[in-house]
Design an enzyme around this catalytic site. Structure first.
Site, PDB file in Angstrom:
ATOM      1  N   GLU A  69       0.661  -1.195  -0.104  1.00 27.22           N
ATOM      2  CA  GLU A  69      -0.190  -0.305  -0.359  1.00 27.22           C
ATOM      3  C   GLU A  69       0.966   0.853  -0.030  1.00 27.22           C
ATOM      4  OE1 GLU A  69      -1.941  -0.534   3.292  1.00 27.22           O
ATOM      5  OE2 GLU A  69      -3.385  -2.540   2.724  1.00 27.22           O
ATOM      6  N   GLN A 124       2.056  -1.891   6.172  1.00 32.06           N
ATOM      7  CA  GLN A 124       2.132  -0.571   6.624  1.00 32.06           C
ATOM      8  C   GLN A 124       2.574  -0.414   7.446  1.00 32.06           C
ATOM      9  OE1 GLN A 124      -0.783   2.874   5.378  1.00 32.06           O
ATOM     10  NE2 GLN A 124       0.532   3.113   3.656  1.00 32.06           N
ATOM     11  N   PHE A 125       1.726  -1.173   8.606  1.00 28.26           N
ATOM     12  CA  PHE A 125       2.705  -1.035   9.489  1.00 28.26           C
ATOM     13  C   PHE A 125       2.432  -3.240  10.855  1.00 28.26           C
ATOM     14  CE2 PHE A 125       2.052   3.370   9.481  1.00 28.26           C
ATOM     15  CZ  PHE A 125       3.458   4.040   9.784  1.00 28.26           C
ATOM     16  N   ASP A 126       3.008  -2.594  11.307  1.00 27.63           N
ATOM     17  CA  ASP A 126       2.606  -3.766  12.531  1.00 27.63           C
ATOM     18  C   ASP A 126       1.694  -4.494  12.465  1.00 27.63           C
ATOM     19  OD1 ASP A 126       2.371  -2.071  15.184  1.00 27.63           O
ATOM     20  OD2 ASP A 126       4.223  -1.690  14.150  1.00 27.63           O
ATOM     21  N   GLY A 127       1.226  -3.166  13.467  1.00 30.36           N
ATOM     22  CA  GLY A 127      -0.907  -3.485  13.822  1.00 30.36           C
ATOM     23  C   GLY A 127      -1.173  -4.021  12.521  1.00 30.36           C
ATOM     24  N   PHE A 128      -1.168  -4.199  11.472  1.00 32.07           N
ATOM     25  CA  PHE A 128      -2.216  -4.401  10.569  1.00 32.07           C
ATOM     26  C   PHE A 128      -1.639  -5.745   9.520  1.00 32.07           C
ATOM     27  CE2 PHE A 128      -1.542   0.570   9.259  1.00 32.07           C
ATOM     28  CZ  PHE A 128      -3.140   1.247  10.412  1.00 32.07           C
ATOM     29  N   HIS A 187      -0.048   1.176  15.676  1.00 34.74           N
ATOM     30  CA  HIS A 187       1.033   1.520  14.857  1.00 34.74           C
ATOM     31  C   HIS A 187       2.576   0.963  15.763  1.00 34.74           C
ATOM     32  CE1 HIS A 187      -2.202   3.595  12.374  1.00 34.74           C
ATOM     33  NE2 HIS A 187      -1.490   3.752  12.122  1.00 34.74           N
ATOM     34  N   LEU A 219      -6.181  -2.176  -0.717  1.00 33.95           N
ATOM     35  CA  LEU A 219      -5.778  -1.248   0.501  1.00 33.95           C
ATOM     36  C   LEU A 219      -6.712  -3.007   1.194  1.00 33.95           C
ATOM     37  CD1 LEU A 219      -5.330   1.000   0.011  1.00 33.95           C
ATOM     38  CD2 LEU A 219      -6.091   1.765   2.152  1.00 33.95           C
ATOM     39  N   ALA A 220      -5.705  -4.139   1.366  1.00 30.20           N
ATOM     40  CA  ALA A 220      -5.933  -5.280   1.689  1.00 30.20           C
ATOM     41  C   ALA A 220      -4.784  -6.646   2.043  1.00 30.20           C
ATOM     42  CB  ALA A 220      -7.409  -6.016   0.653  1.00 30.20           C
ATOM     43  N   GLU A 221      -4.535  -6.450   3.346  1.00 30.88           N
ATOM     44  CA  GLU A 221      -3.423  -7.032   3.568  1.00 30.88           C
ATOM     45  C   GLU A 221      -3.540  -8.832   2.839  1.00 30.88           C
ATOM     46  OE1 GLU A 221      -4.842  -4.844   5.328  1.00 30.88           O
ATOM     47  OE2 GLU A 221      -3.483  -3.295   5.746  1.00 30.88           O
TER      48      GLU A 221
END
Lengths: 326, 397
Positions: free
Chosen positions: A31, A84-88, A131, A60-62
């Site tokens: 992303e 994009q970020f750890d929590g995602f 994040h 936007l779909a991990e």
């Protein structure tokens, strides 16, 4: 110039550039990795130079990012995907754990999964919720995945090269609060093995073992301890799966004391695994139980509390003192 | 008596079949739902279809007999596998009974260079790809998790977590497009899987990147015990429109229609027109798996209504109507079918348990220190049970 002084983010960027340049099968996916160059600019300029077909802005779909990367790998590509970020990462957890990690074994070795998943991780940047997390243990628990984390620019450069060359899936945890720290990168060096730990500072009284963002904290703690006359050895583990237990064992059998430090919660964390294994391997060498310093069994707190939550110099030194007091 | 011989003994009865087909059951298409593409009626009459006739214009009596043979042998293999589970030779079996037309029709539409991502029930598609049926049984016997080389037949391993493989298909198709190849990819999934987020994401990715992939949904009306009403409020094929590509519903028990519609969808994919969703409207005539008990959640009448639309009986009726096959053909096929059953039986019973140390094989391509350590420890542990040391591993087999 073979040796350059680069921030970690730029070192990884250079490494990705080399990979794109040398292997037409390497793809960057994620992303905002294209025009924007990623929210941390780790992929800055790559789409401009290699085109939208090589550096791919994804929906936007991990789960979709990792799932399609698996398909591309089956087709012979070597995708390097950014979460994009750890929590995602958790929407992709099923694809990573259930599909990516097991594919090689399910096919009895007949197919390979050369996929790198880059995840900026950890706290310390004053971010909002989701994040600042350190979920590496959740992945290290899964057979079929390899987990690494560089702490320096040189490692950022070389470990990324090696991760992309690996025929196994590698989760590449990038310590986001170190992205702007500069370090020397020798692009003509011959790197050591990807999963080997490094003795970053030698000492004789106690071993601190850390990886990623906590290596710097441990080096500072060792320097502070030295002023008090304590000789602390610091190991940069670099790899959480596999873990280089031999290097830890060698160090511990010299210093007889071990403290493992990570940002991730202590409970079920890498420190627990290291403590158990080193206790088995070096029981009669230990002068004190293996201690752990890390996050609490609580959600990562709001940014105004993260200084208290994150293990800092004093928390590490406190553990050093407790170990030495045995 | 085999399933096929049972089927061959019965003749489709036009009047009762029509009556049954019209019976009201939970899973019949509702009056408001559009017609499905059908080229053969349940009674085996050829229906003219301007849009799709061209896609089966090349079909000769010989190729019709080929499709019939595929379906009969697939059903025979499937019945044999169910029996083998009942005999304790397999741990589990997921029967495709009733879905032969959907699988053979779509499977025979594919080219060798196309790539298939199956669920765990695509035994008919595997047959079309040339995968040895006995290869499919390893995972159900518990000797491996699949283990065939997907590249040999461009037939990926069975995927058990529903819907996951649709994303692999989308990604693979993105790669095909990057390579500039005119191959296509087909992803199989079911009505239950259509509720998974991965399926929606695969639609998004393939639409955005215009990937050459056909999403082939076998709507067999039941996701274990849950009817389609628990998965969707609009006919499934209509979902495609919201993602920006066409969807079509085809009679999934009509092998000719499935062949035609899949060929059309593949042609779209090959010519750069992107993905397409095919909803094959069919019926799971058996249980979800050998562990399931459909009597707990569905009525016999519903199954009976669908039996009147049996894909094999339908094509047989057409073959006979067209005098495209004689008794000698059916008799020879019966023999071939028996031989296949025997071969599968023998192959399964001869399938050896894996070596104990296989636990540690292929965990990683490039090795892993912990796996090496645990392998050595386990080997030593096993060897410790015998005076002769390493011999214990052999005896353990």
């Amino acid at each position: 110039m073979a040796v350059q002084k680069l921030p970690l983010a730029k070192a990884i960027n250079e490494s990705l550039r080399v990979a794109l340049d040398t292997d037409p099968k390497v793809l960057i996916m994620g992303e905002d990795v294209g025009k924007l160059g990623g929210v941390f600019r780790v992929t800055d300029g790559l789409q401009k130079d290699f085109g939208e077909g090589r550096v791919i802005d994804t929906p936007l779909a991990e789960s979709g990012i990792v799932g399609t990367a698996i398909g591309l790998a089956l087709r012979g590509y070597r995708p390097v995907v950014e979460i994009q970020f750890d929590g995602f990462v958790f929407p992709a957890y099923d694809q990573i754990v259930t599909q990516l990690a097991k594919m090689h074994a399910r096919a009895l070795g007949k197919i390979k999964m050369p996929v790198v998943i880059r995840i900026p991780y950890g706290g310390g940047i004053g971010a909002v919720e989701h994040h600042s997390e350190s979920p590496e243990a959740l992945f290290a628990h899964v057979a079929g995945l390899k987990i690494v984390s560089p702490s320096t620019s040189a490692d950022g450069y070389w470990m990324m090269q090696q991760a992309i060359q690996s025929d196994d899936p590698v989760i590449f945890f990038e310590p986001k609060r170190r992205y702007w720290d500069k370090g020397e990168v020798d692009t003509e060096a011959i790197p050591g093995p990807l999963h080997k730990a490094r003795v970053t500072r030698t000492g004789t009284d106690l071993t601190l073992a850390a990886y990623g963002p906590m290596v710097k904290v441990c080096l500072e703690a060792a320097a502070a301890a030295a002023e008090e006359g304590k000789s602390v050895e610091v190991l940069d583990l670099r790899s959480m799966s596999p873990i280089d237990f031999d290097t830890i064992q060698t160090s511990v059998e010299k210093t007889r004391r071990l403290v493992v430090v990570h940002e991730a919660p202590v409970f079920y964390g890498a420190g627990a695994e290291i403590a158990a294994r080193i206790t088995e391997r070096s029981f009669y060498h230990l002068e004190a139980p293996v201690l752990r310093v890390g996050g609490f069994h609580a959600p990562y707190p709001p940014a105004r509390l993260e200084e208290e939550y994150l293990p800092g110099l004093d928390r590490v030194l406190d553990a050093v003192d407790r170990s030495l007091a045995y | 008596m085999t399933v096929e011989s049972t089927a061959a003994a019965r003749k489709p009865r036009r009047s009762s079949g029509t009556k049954r087909a019209g019976a009201k059951t939970a899973s019949q298409p509702k009056a408001s739902e559009p017609q499905l593409v059908q080229l053969l009626t349940p009674e085996g009459e050829r229906v003219k279809n301007d849009e799709y006739d061209g896609y089966v214009a090349d079909i000769t009596p010989e190729s019709l007999r080929g499709l019939y043979r595929d379906m009969v042998l697939t059903r025979r293999f499937d019945a044999e596998a169910t029996s083998l589970q009942r005999q304790g030779e397999l741990g589990l079996w997921a029967s495709l009974l009733g879905q032969e037309a959907a699988q053979i029709g779509s499977g025979r539409a594919l080219r060798d260079d196309d790539y298939v991502f199956p669920t765990y029930r695509e035994h008919g598609v595997a047959w079309c790809r040339g995968v040895d049926p006995t290869n499919l049984l390893g995972m159900f016997r518990g000797v491996n998790h699949g283990g065939w080389d997907p590249k040999t037949n461009n037939f990926h391993l069975y995927t058990i977590v529903i819907g996951s493989q649709t994303l692999h298909a989308a990604g693979y198709a993105m790669g095909v497009a990057k390579d500039g190849a005119d191959s296509a990819v087909i992803a199989y999934f079911g009505d239950g899987a259509s509720s998974q987020g991965d399926v929606a994401e695969s639609f998004t990715f393939s639409a955005v990147y215009n990937a050459p992939v056909v999403f082939f949904c076998q709507n067999n009306q039941w996701a274990i015990s849950e009817p389609t009403e628990k998965q969707m409020r609009v006919p499934l094929y209509q979902r495609a429109q919201g993602f920006g590509f066409p969807g079509v519903r085809v009679d999934g028990n009509d092998v000719l229609a499935c062949l035609a519609v899949t060929r059309a969808a593949l042609e779209r994919a090959r010519t750069g027109q992107g993905p397409m969703l095919v909803e094959a409207f069919t019926y799971r005539m058996g249980a979800h798996t050998t562990s399931d008990d459909p009597t707990k959640y569905r009525a016999d009448e519903e199954r009976e209504a669908w039996e009147a639309k049996d894909p094999i009986l339908r094509l047989r009726a057409y073959l006979e109507r067209e005098s495209a096959a004689d008794e000698a053909f059916f008799a020879a096929l019966e023999k071939e079918s028996e031989a296949l059953g025997r071969r599968v039986r023998e192959a399964v019973r001869a399938m050896p348990d894996p070596d104990h140390m296989a636990i540690f094989d292929h965990v990683y391509a490039d090795g892993h220190a912990l796996v090496d350590e645990e392998r050595a420890q386990f080997a030593a542990y096993e060897a410790s049970f015998s005076d002769s040391g390493a011999g214990a591993v052999e005896e353990g087999k």
